[in-house]
Design an enzyme around this catalytic site. Structure first.
Site, PDB file in Angstrom:
ATOM      1  N   HIS A  33       0.828  -1.205   0.000  1.00  0.00           N
ATOM      2  CA  HIS A  33       0.000   0.000   0.000  1.00  0.00           C
ATOM      3  C   HIS A  33       0.864   1.258   0.000  1.00  0.00           C
ATOM      4  O   HIS A  33       0.670   2.167  -0.837  1.00  0.00           O
ATOM      5  CB  HIS A  33      -0.910  -0.004   1.232  1.00  0.00           C
ATOM      6  CG  HIS A  33      -1.795   1.188   1.341  1.00  0.00           C
ATOM      7  ND1 HIS A  33      -3.084   1.217   0.853  1.00  0.00           N
ATOM      8  CD2 HIS A  33      -1.587   2.425   1.878  1.00  0.00           C
ATOM      9  CE1 HIS A  33      -3.617   2.399   1.072  1.00  0.00           C
ATOM     10  NE2 HIS A  33      -2.736   3.162   1.707  1.00  0.00           N
ATOM     11  N   GLU A  34       1.804   1.324   0.914  1.00  0.00           N
ATOM     12  CA  GLU A  34       2.644   2.525   1.009  1.00  0.00           C
ATOM     13  C   GLU A  34       3.586   2.646  -0.183  1.00  0.00           C
ATOM     14  O   GLU A  34       3.913   3.757  -0.613  1.00  0.00           O
ATOM     15  CB  GLU A  34       3.441   2.511   2.321  1.00  0.00           C
ATOM     16  CG  GLU A  34       2.584   2.457   3.577  1.00  0.00           C
ATOM     17  CD  GLU A  34       1.579   3.594   3.669  1.00  0.00           C
ATOM     18  OE1 GLU A  34       1.816   4.656   3.055  1.00  0.00           O
ATOM     19  OE2 GLU A  34       0.542   3.422   4.342  1.00  0.00           O
ATOM     20  N   HIS A  37       1.852   4.597  -2.863  1.00  0.00           N
ATOM     21  CA  HIS A  37       1.974   6.044  -2.656  1.00  0.00           C
ATOM     22  C   HIS A  37       3.371   6.522  -3.049  1.00  0.00           C
ATOM     23  O   HIS A  37       3.517   7.545  -3.733  1.00  0.00           O
ATOM     24  CB  HIS A  37       1.739   6.387  -1.181  1.00  0.00           C
ATOM     25  CG  HIS A  37       0.337   6.181  -0.713  1.00  0.00           C
ATOM     26  ND1 HIS A  37      -0.766   6.605  -1.420  1.00  0.00           N
ATOM     27  CD2 HIS A  37      -0.153   5.598   0.431  1.00  0.00           C
ATOM     28  CE1 HIS A  37      -1.866   6.308  -0.751  1.00  0.00           C
ATOM     29  NE2 HIS A  37      -1.523   5.685   0.370  1.00  0.00           N
TER      30      HIS A  37
END
Length: 379
Positions: A33-34, A37
């Site tokens: 997920h990170e 980003h």
């Protein structure tokens, strides 16, 4: 004494049997997920100050050549990417700090970027979660294939919704509420999440389509890992004679297509569950937090590594969907702000943003408290 250490450090013990699988599952999902980003942010030319797995005090880390601090933090219940110009891990603008940014830092600061770059960077986290799930299912389908059955009714349980609706042995499912049915798993998938809803079934009987209506009832069932689930059923049984079980092998392209379809089904089912939960039509005990995830991770690890990987895929979808909810400080809340800015050509007023952030943070904390309570005392 040896028995004590064996229970603590053996596979059946809490350390290797539960905590390690839990940390593996959560770390993979959070990292992906990170990383979404981070990668899209870097592609958009945004500077990154820190990439953290976990919150709180740093346990260890290092700086890369771009000056980003990569670290592992003490509380392993999430993570964050801190961009240049952020005041906090929620990517809130730092008005005071922005005054102290150098021209070079201002150029790469998150909040000086066009709205589409900020939106793309924020959306990338959940998107990478969905891509992870697709990748896991694609590998599983390519490696193991899939067993399916024909959508036939072999038996109708007496007193069941199906019996009341007029289902008969030998009927074949054609569609449910307009959605075409290809396998008996399609029937289970649709019916299981619609307890209490009146569904329209088109059945093939003696060469003709017959339309029936039935309302699934709730029953408790155990999944493959022994978890008790409350699902909707109509009371029909499929067997080997009519179901004609067969194994499907997938090539790489077909596996990806099947994985995309499977991920789409999970997203739709999760969205359906959340809508029903909000209006009080789902049991609160169906929602669990870290304690339940840890328990499931332990059971999956005992069942085999492939089960643990499948849990990663399922949790990744859930994290992606939750982060897209339009509630600050979740990613979906940021996207709502950016949508407002794109439409009205100006940012959301600062006072309004602060008020919404506080309300959103309260809702997020309340939800976390709710699932913790469910894990420990409520269910």
């Amino acid at each position: 004494m040896s028995a004590f250490f064996s229970s603590i450090f053996g596979f059946e013990g809490i350390l290797l049997g539960t905590i390690v699988p839990f940390l593996f599952v959560l770390t993979v999902v959070v990292f992906v997920h990170e990383m979404g980003h981070y990668l899209v942010g870097r592609w958009c030319g945004i500077g990154v100050q820190a990439f953290s797995i976990g919150f709180g005090p740093e346990l260890f880390g290092f700086n890369d050549r771009r000056g980003t601090r990569w670290k592992l933090s003490a509380i392993p219940l999430g993570g964050y990417v801190k961009f240049v110009g952020d005041m906090s891990v929620t990517s809130s603008p730092d008005a005071e700090g922005e005054k102290n940014l150098s021209p070079e830092e201002r150029r790469i600061a998150f909040h000086t970027q066009p709205v589409w770059k900020r939106a793309a960077t924020v959306f990338a986290g959940p998107a990478f979660n969905f891509l992870l799930t697709i990748a896991v299912f694609a590998v599983m389908f390519a490696a193991y294939g899939r067993d399916v059955r024909e959508p036939m009714v072999a038996q109708v349980n007496p007193g069941s919704p199906a019996a009341s609706a007029g289902f008969q042995p030998g009927d074949r499912f054609v569609s449910i509420n307009g959605r075409q049915i290809e396998t008996f798993d399609d029937v289970r998938r649709i019916v299981s999440g619609r307890a209490g809803d009146t569904l329209t079934f088109v059945m093939l009987r003696d060469g003709k389509d017959v339309t029936l209506t039935a309302t699934p009832q709730i029953v408790e069932q155990q999944d493959a890992l022994g978890n008790v689930m409350k699902v909707g059923v109509i009371g029909v049984v499929n067997d080997e004679q009519l179901g004609q079980p067969r194994h499907i092998d997938y090539g790489p392209v077909e596996a990806i297509g099947a994985a995309v379809s499977q991920t789409g089904h999970i997203i739709a089912a999760t969205g359906q569950f959340l809508k029903r939960f909000v209006v009080g039509r789902e049991d609160k005990c169906q929602l669990g937090g870290p304690v339940r995830i840890a328990d499931m991770a332990g059971k999956a690890a005992k069942a085999g590594f492939e089960w643990l990987v499948q849990l990663v895929a399922m949790l990744s979808v859930g994290i992606g969907i939750l982060n897209l909810l339009p509630i600050p400080p979740l990613d979906g809340g940021h996207l709502v702000f950016y949508g407002y800015e794109a439409v009205f050509r100006r940012p959301v007023p600062e006072r309004m943003m602060e008020a919404v952030y506080r309300t959103g943070m309260f809702l997020v904390l309340a939800f976390m408290a709710f699932v913790f309570w469910n894990d420990l005392f409520g269910c």
